[in-house]
Each structure stands twice: as structure tokens, then as C-alpha cells.
Write a protein that holds these residues in place. Sequence first.
Motif, short mmCIF file in Angstrom:
data_model
loop_
_atom_site.label_atom_id
_atom_site.label_comp_id
_atom_site.label_asym_id
_atom_site.label_seq_id
_atom_site.Cartn_x
_atom_site.Cartn_y
_atom_site.Cartn_z
N SER A 27 0.84 -1.20 0.00
CA SER A 27 0.00 0.00 0.00
C SER A 27 0.88 1.25 0.00
O SER A 27 0.54 2.24 -0.64
CB SER A 27 -0.98 0.01 1.17
N TYR A 28 2.02 1.17 0.68
CA TYR A 28 2.94 2.30 0.66
C TYR A 28 3.44 2.55 -0.76
O TYR A 28 3.44 3.68 -1.26
CB TYR A 28 4.12 2.02 1.60
N VAL A 29 3.84 1.46 -1.42
CA VAL A 29 4.35 1.57 -2.79
C VAL A 29 3.26 2.11 -3.73
O VAL A 29 3.49 3.05 -4.50
CB VAL A 29 4.85 0.20 -3.30
N TRP A 30 2.07 1.56 -3.63
CA TRP A 30 0.99 1.95 -4.54
C TRP A 30 0.56 3.40 -4.32
O TRP A 30 0.31 4.14 -5.27
CB TRP A 30 -0.18 0.98 -4.39
N ARG A 31 0.52 3.82 -3.06
CA ARG A 31 0.15 5.20 -2.77
C ARG A 31 1.17 6.16 -3.39
O ARG A 31 0.82 7.19 -3.96
CB ARG A 31 0.06 5.41 -1.26
N LYS A 32 2.43 5.78 -3.28
CA LYS A 32 3.51 6.59 -3.85
C LYS A 32 3.40 6.64 -5.38
O LYS A 32 3.54 7.70 -5.99
CB LYS A 32 4.85 5.97 -3.43
N VAL A 33 3.13 5.49 -5.99
CA VAL A 33 2.99 5.43 -7.45
C VAL A 33 1.81 6.28 -7.90
O VAL A 33 1.91 7.05 -8.86
CB VAL A 33 2.83 3.96 -7.92
N PHE A 91 15.69 -9.04 0.46
CA PHE A 91 14.68 -8.02 0.70
C PHE A 91 15.09 -6.70 0.07
O PHE A 91 16.22 -6.27 0.23
CB PHE A 91 14.52 -7.79 2.20
N LEU A 92 14.16 -6.10 -0.61
CA LEU A 92 14.40 -4.74 -1.09
C LEU A 92 13.49 -3.79 -0.33
O LEU A 92 12.33 -4.11 -0.08
CB LEU A 92 14.12 -4.63 -2.59
N PRO A 93 14.02 -2.62 0.02
CA PRO A 93 13.15 -1.64 0.69
C PRO A 93 12.16 -1.03 -0.30
O PRO A 93 12.35 -1.11 -1.51
CB PRO A 93 14.14 -0.59 1.20
N HIS A 94 11.09 -0.42 0.25
CA HIS A 94 10.08 0.27 -0.57
C HIS A 94 10.71 1.10 -1.68
O HIS A 94 10.27 1.06 -2.81
CB HIS A 94 9.33 1.35 0.23
N GLU A 95 11.66 1.92 -1.26
CA GLU A 95 12.17 2.93 -2.18
C GLU A 95 12.83 2.29 -3.40
O GLU A 95 12.77 2.84 -4.49
CB GLU A 95 13.16 3.88 -1.47
N ALA A 96 13.44 1.12 -3.21
CA ALA A 96 14.08 0.43 -4.33
C ALA A 96 13.03 -0.07 -5.32
O ALA A 96 13.21 0.01 -6.53
CB ALA A 96 14.92 -0.73 -3.81
N ILE A 97 11.91 -0.55 -4.80
CA ILE A 97 10.83 -1.03 -5.66
C ILE A 97 10.20 0.15 -6.41
O ILE A 97 9.95 0.07 -7.62
CB ILE A 97 9.74 -1.73 -4.80
N ILE A 98 9.99 1.22 -5.71
CA ILE A 98 9.39 2.41 -6.33
C ILE A 98 10.30 2.90 -7.46
O ILE A 98 9.84 3.24 -8.54
CB ILE A 98 9.14 3.50 -5.27
N ARG A 99 11.60 2.87 -7.20
CA ARG A 99 12.57 3.30 -8.21
C ARG A 99 12.50 2.40 -9.46
O ARG A 99 12.54 2.88 -10.58
CB ARG A 99 13.97 3.28 -7.58
N LYS A 100 12.39 1.09 -9.23
CA LYS A 100 12.30 0.15 -10.36
C LYS A 100 11.05 0.41 -11.18
O LYS A 100 11.08 0.36 -12.41
CB LYS A 100 12.25 -1.31 -9.85
N ILE A 101 9.95 0.68 -10.51
CA ILE A 101 8.69 0.98 -11.20
C ILE A 101 8.86 2.24 -12.04
O ILE A 101 8.50 2.29 -13.22
CB ILE A 101 7.54 1.15 -10.18
N GLN A 102 9.48 3.24 -11.43
CA GLN A 102 9.68 4.52 -12.12
C GLN A 102 10.56 4.35 -13.37
O GLN A 102 10.23 4.86 -14.44
CB GLN A 102 10.35 5.48 -11.13
N VAL A 103 11.64 3.58 -13.22
CA VAL A 103 12.55 3.36 -14.34
C VAL A 103 11.85 2.61 -15.47
O VAL A 103 11.96 2.97 -16.64
CB VAL A 103 13.82 2.61 -13.86
N ASP A 104 11.08 1.58 -15.12
CA ASP A 104 10.35 0.80 -16.12
C ASP A 104 9.37 1.67 -16.89
O ASP A 104 9.29 1.60 -18.12
CB ASP A 104 9.52 -0.30 -15.44
N VAL A 105 8.60 2.45 -16.15
CA VAL A 105 7.57 3.29 -16.78
C VAL A 105 8.24 4.34 -17.66
O VAL A 105 7.85 4.54 -18.81
CB VAL A 105 6.67 3.95 -15.71
N ALA A 106 9.26 4.99 -17.14
CA ALA A 106 9.95 6.04 -17.91
C ALA A 106 10.55 5.46 -19.19
O ALA A 106 10.49 6.08 -20.25
CB ALA A 106 11.02 6.71 -17.05
#
Length: 133
Positions: A27-33, A91-106
Motif C-alpha cells: 500500500s505504501y508503494v501503490w500510494r507513492k505510485v 529483501f528490497l526496501p520500498h524505495e528500491a521497488i518504487i525506483r524500479k517501477i519509475q525506471v520501467d515506466v519512464a
Amino acid sequence: MDTVSCTFNCGEDESVAHLFFACTYSSYVWRKVLSFCDIFRSLLPWLDEIQWMVDHSRGKALPQKLRKLPFGATTYHIWLERNRRCFQNTFLPHEAIIRKIQVDVAAKVSTIAQEGHGEREHNLCINWGINTC
Ligand SMILES: [Zn+2]
């Protein structure tokens, strides 16, 4: 019936509905996205999130594209992280996952978003780190 506890160690039982996005981790990741999409609303139960996306990502305009792609990338990366924790015990922290999502989308958008953009599109591009807009 046996239940399996959530691999994100939140103390809840694991299920698809929990993983997307009732779990504190996802939910943290999704809210950030969603905030990168300039969407500020409360999170919905999984099936309602899917329906919301269906209703709000029709068409080929950039804001719609920048909902569809992040939604796919988020579910993909949360699922990968879940498997990483299950099977590799890493384990990856939230921020690493968010970064991966951002890179993929960009990466997906930078090659297709060349049409004329207004301020709204410009802000979305800044949020996502898309520099061709
Ligand atoms: Zn959980």
C-alpha cells in the motif's frame, strides 16, 4: 484451512487481495505510485482498484498511459519482491521497488510520448523522470 502469513511480515495472512494493496508494504508503494500519477485518493480493495484502472485508463493520451503502465509495473514488481522474499530470502526496501517501477515506466514512455503536451502532461513527466517531454 492452512493460511500462509504474508511474506512482507506485516502479520496478516497472505492473499491476492492482501498483497494488492492491503499490505502495509504494497500500500505504501501503490500510494507513492499514484502520487506520481497526480492521483490522491484512498486505496480501494483489489477488484475495485482493477475496475478503477479500467475506467480511468482508457485511450492513448499520456495521463491515461501513465496510469496503465504504472499499474502493471507496480503489480509486477510487488510480485517479484514477494517471490524474492519467499524463495531467495532477500529483501528490497520500498524505495528500491518504487525506483524500479519509475525506471520501467519512464523507459516505456520516453519512446512514445512525443506529441504536444500541456502543463498537466509536463508535470507527469517530471514526476516520472521522463525527460523527452
Ligand atoms: Zn502483508
